[in-house]
Design a protein around this motif. Sequence first.
Motif, PDB file in Angstrom:
ATOM      1  N   GLU A 268       0.888  -1.088  -0.091  1.00  0.00           N
ATOM      2  CA  GLU A 268      -0.004  -0.091  -0.038  1.00  0.00           C
ATOM      3  C   GLU A 268       1.195   1.105  -0.225  1.00  0.00           C
ATOM      4  N   ILE A 269       2.011   1.303   0.499  1.00  0.00           N
ATOM      5  CA  ILE A 269       2.900   2.554   0.836  1.00  0.00           C
ATOM      6  C   ILE A 269       3.537   2.560  -0.489  1.00  0.00           C
ATOM      7  N   LYS A 270       3.783   1.670  -1.266  1.00  0.00           N
ATOM      8  CA  LYS A 270       4.489   1.754  -2.447  1.00  0.00           C
ATOM      9  C   LYS A 270       3.663   1.999  -3.672  1.00  0.00           C
ATOM     10  N   ARG A 271       2.467   1.835  -3.234  1.00  0.00           N
ATOM     11  CA  ARG A 271       1.187   2.199  -4.412  1.00  0.00           C
ATOM     12  C   ARG A 271       1.053   3.771  -4.363  1.00  0.00           C
ATOM     13  N   LEU A 272       0.741   4.326  -2.714  1.00  0.00           N
ATOM     14  CA  LEU A 272       0.794   5.632  -2.848  1.00  0.00           C
ATOM     15  C   LEU A 272       1.882   6.259  -3.131  1.00  0.00           C
ATOM     16  N   PHE A 273       3.111   5.626  -3.004  1.00  0.00           N
ATOM     17  CA  PHE A 273       4.449   6.465  -3.439  1.00  0.00           C
ATOM     18  C   PHE A 273       4.308   6.689  -5.008  1.00  0.00           C
ATOM     19  N   ARG A 274       3.825   5.619  -5.652  1.00  0.00           N
ATOM     20  CA  ARG A 274       3.824   5.689  -7.143  1.00  0.00           C
ATOM     21  C   ARG A 274       2.949   6.866  -7.676  1.00  0.00           C
ATOM     22  N   ASN A 275       1.795   6.836  -6.777  1.00  0.00           N
ATOM     23  CA  ASN A 275       0.589   7.662  -7.252  1.00  0.00           C
ATOM     24  C   ASN A 275       1.191   9.263  -7.164  1.00  0.00           C
ATOM     25  N   LEU A 276       1.889   9.430  -5.822  1.00  0.00           N
ATOM     26  CA  LEU A 276       2.474  10.703  -5.610  1.00  0.00           C
ATOM     27  C   LEU A 276       3.290  11.336  -6.720  1.00  0.00           C
ATOM     28  N   ALA A 277       4.251  10.209  -7.101  1.00  0.00           N
ATOM     29  CA  ALA A 277       5.289  10.593  -8.182  1.00  0.00           C
ATOM     30  C   ALA A 277       4.667  10.819  -9.477  1.00  0.00           C
ATOM     31  N   ARG A 278       3.708  10.181  -9.692  1.00  0.00           N
ATOM     32  CA  ARG A 278       2.859  10.369 -10.767  1.00  0.00           C
ATOM     33  C   ARG A 278       2.341  11.878 -11.057  1.00  0.00           C
ATOM     34  N   ASN A 279       1.745  12.229  -9.706  1.00  0.00           N
ATOM     35  CA  ASN A 279       1.064  13.611  -9.739  1.00  0.00           C
ATOM     36  C   ASN A 279       2.146  14.673  -9.741  1.00  0.00           C
ATOM     37  N   VAL A 280       3.313  14.394  -9.104  1.00  0.00           N
ATOM     38  CA  VAL A 280       4.625  15.510  -9.176  1.00  0.00           C
ATOM     39  C   VAL A 280       5.057  15.359 -10.739  1.00  0.00           C
ATOM     40  N   ALA A 281       5.213  14.434 -11.301  1.00  0.00           N
ATOM     41  CA  ALA A 281       5.607  14.455 -12.537  1.00  0.00           C
ATOM     42  C   ALA A 281       4.824  14.965 -13.694  1.00  0.00           C
ATOM     43  N   ARG A 282       3.388  14.811 -13.236  1.00  0.00           N
ATOM     44  CA  ARG A 282       2.318  15.342 -14.277  1.00  0.00           C
ATOM     45  C   ARG A 282       2.580  17.118 -14.038  1.00  0.00           C
ATOM     46  N   ARG A 283       2.741  17.532 -12.665  1.00  0.00           N
ATOM     47  CA  ARG A 283       2.870  19.015 -12.522  1.00  0.00           C
ATOM     48  C   ARG A 283       4.214  19.240 -13.087  1.00  0.00           C
ATOM     49  N   LEU A 284       5.182  18.904 -13.027  1.00  0.00           N
ATOM     50  CA  LEU A 284       6.511  19.147 -13.625  1.00  0.00           C
ATOM     51  C   LEU A 284       6.215  19.456 -14.977  1.00  0.00           C
ATOM     52  N   LYS A 285       5.518  18.613 -15.757  1.00  0.00           N
ATOM     53  CA  LYS A 285       5.120  18.471 -16.983  1.00  0.00           C
ATOM     54  C   LYS A 285       4.342  19.753 -17.482  1.00  0.00           C
ATOM     55  N   ARG A 286       3.514  19.722 -16.704  1.00  0.00           N
ATOM     56  CA  ARG A 286       2.639  21.166 -16.895  1.00  0.00           C
ATOM     57  C   ARG A 286       3.248  22.307 -16.983  1.00  0.00           C
ATOM     58  N   LYS A 287       4.510  22.524 -15.911  1.00  0.00           N
ATOM     59  CA  LYS A 287       4.913  23.572 -15.952  1.00  0.00           C
ATOM     60  C   LYS A 287       6.452  23.607 -16.946  1.00  0.00           C
ATOM     61  N   GLN A 288       6.631  22.566 -17.463  1.00  0.00           N
ATOM     62  CA  GLN A 288       7.888  22.547 -18.253  1.00  0.00           C
ATOM     63  C   GLN A 288       9.099  22.632 -17.331  1.00  0.00           C
ATOM     64  N   ALA A 289       9.107  21.890 -16.230  1.00  0.00           N
ATOM     65  CA  ALA A 289      10.202  22.267 -15.342  1.00  0.00           C
ATOM     66  C   ALA A 289      10.561  20.962 -14.820  1.00  0.00           C
ATOM     67  N   VAL A 290      11.861  21.082 -14.313  1.00  0.00           N
ATOM     68  CA  VAL A 290      12.549  19.873 -13.556  1.00  0.00           C
ATOM     69  C   VAL A 290      13.281  20.175 -12.461  1.00  0.00           C
ATOM     70  N   GLY A 291      13.822  19.283 -11.633  1.00  0.00           N
ATOM     71  CA  GLY A 291      14.138  19.580 -10.202  1.00  0.00           C
ATOM     72  C   GLY A 291      15.222  18.847 -10.068  1.00  0.00           C
TER      73      GLY A 291
END
Length: 415
Positions: A268-291
């Motif tokens: 369950e923890i890894k599933r949530l981490f995967r979802n969070l990583a997907r959300n963050v990657a989506r937002r980076l893409k929207r902003k055309q940004a990297v970190g």
Amino acid sequence: MSKWYPKKGRVIFHVDMNSFYASVEAAYDPKLKGKPIAVAGNPEERRGIIVTSSYEARAKGVKTTMPLWEARRLCPELIVMRPNFERYRAASKEMFKILSEITPNVQPVSIDEGYMDITECQDLGSPLEIAANIQNRIANELDLPCSIGIAPNKFLAKMASDMKKPMGITVLRKRDLPKKLWPLKVEEMYGVGSKTAEKLNGINVHTIEDLVSTDVYQLKRLLGINGERLKNRAIGIDPSPVDPDAVYDFKSIGSSETLPNDTVEETEIKRLFRNLARNVARRLKRKQAVGRSVQIMIRFHDRRTITRSVKLPNYLEDEDEIFAVSNDLFEQNWNGDPIRLLGITIQDVAEKKEIAHQLDLFTYEQEASKEGLYKAIDKLNEKYGKSTFIKLNSNQEDNQPRTSFQKDFLDDYKK
């Protein structure tokens, strides 16, 4: 008009939507008007909390961040709804469009509030007339209430907008401060959180007036540069401009989520981490940004919270990379106690167009191996137009905000 528009001064508005989410729901469904409404995250789950509530619900004692079970105990007739951020985003966009028709000097600060500098708007009438016009337009065109603070700077405008809700218009001049501002408790001051208030109380600063009379060096010893900044604001000094481009300033992009139940289940923890990583990657893409830095937050069952971070040699943006680094940080720092909340934040964020594409040997080999593919894509884009190729798993919904705290969309009203 000269008394309202001083030659050397500014006239600043803070426009604050009243009970925004609940008001949008009532505008969408008029049957909800006049009823106690609450918008809550995960209303079916035991950890659901109140995100916002209508004034009818607040009259019964319902407050933001209150557990849902407690809100229902105080107000059994409470109508609880899930957040609909797409709906709120659309309303926010229309609200900021109205503001931008008055002046281009509009600075959105969240989905439901923003600043305006109307110093050059003398031809539209007095500040009170302009504020009333804005308030009436938002009410008539969007069926939404707002409060407006009018002051010579952003801090005082923000404090003024909180003084009369809903549908208030409040003027706060520097000469008004001893009567209107200074008697307030110091924790009611914008920029003073609970921890800062506790520190100030420890040196017998309980009201804003106490803050004004406290020696600035004592405040700096206690709070650093923020101590001096708070005192300056309390006496009416805030030179910060209304900056329409501030929405593009960002240093971090993150996502967090509370689990429905405290858990030690690694799947369950890894599933949530995967979802969070997907959300963050989506937002980076929207902003055309990297970190370049990844930070995780772990909140345990007893509310104890830790953050751990790592700075990387190269920028990242990919979901798999974010997940791998975050999961590695987690495994290094989890002590096995039950977990309540997890979060991932990418820091040291920069827009792609502002950074050089620095390739190490590994990256170079990856890019070089795709050179033929890139040339083929470029030719097809030239023939058929840009964006010919879109990832199969992408869709329009990927660009939608998932929470009210994301600021990626606050420039939508300009489009």
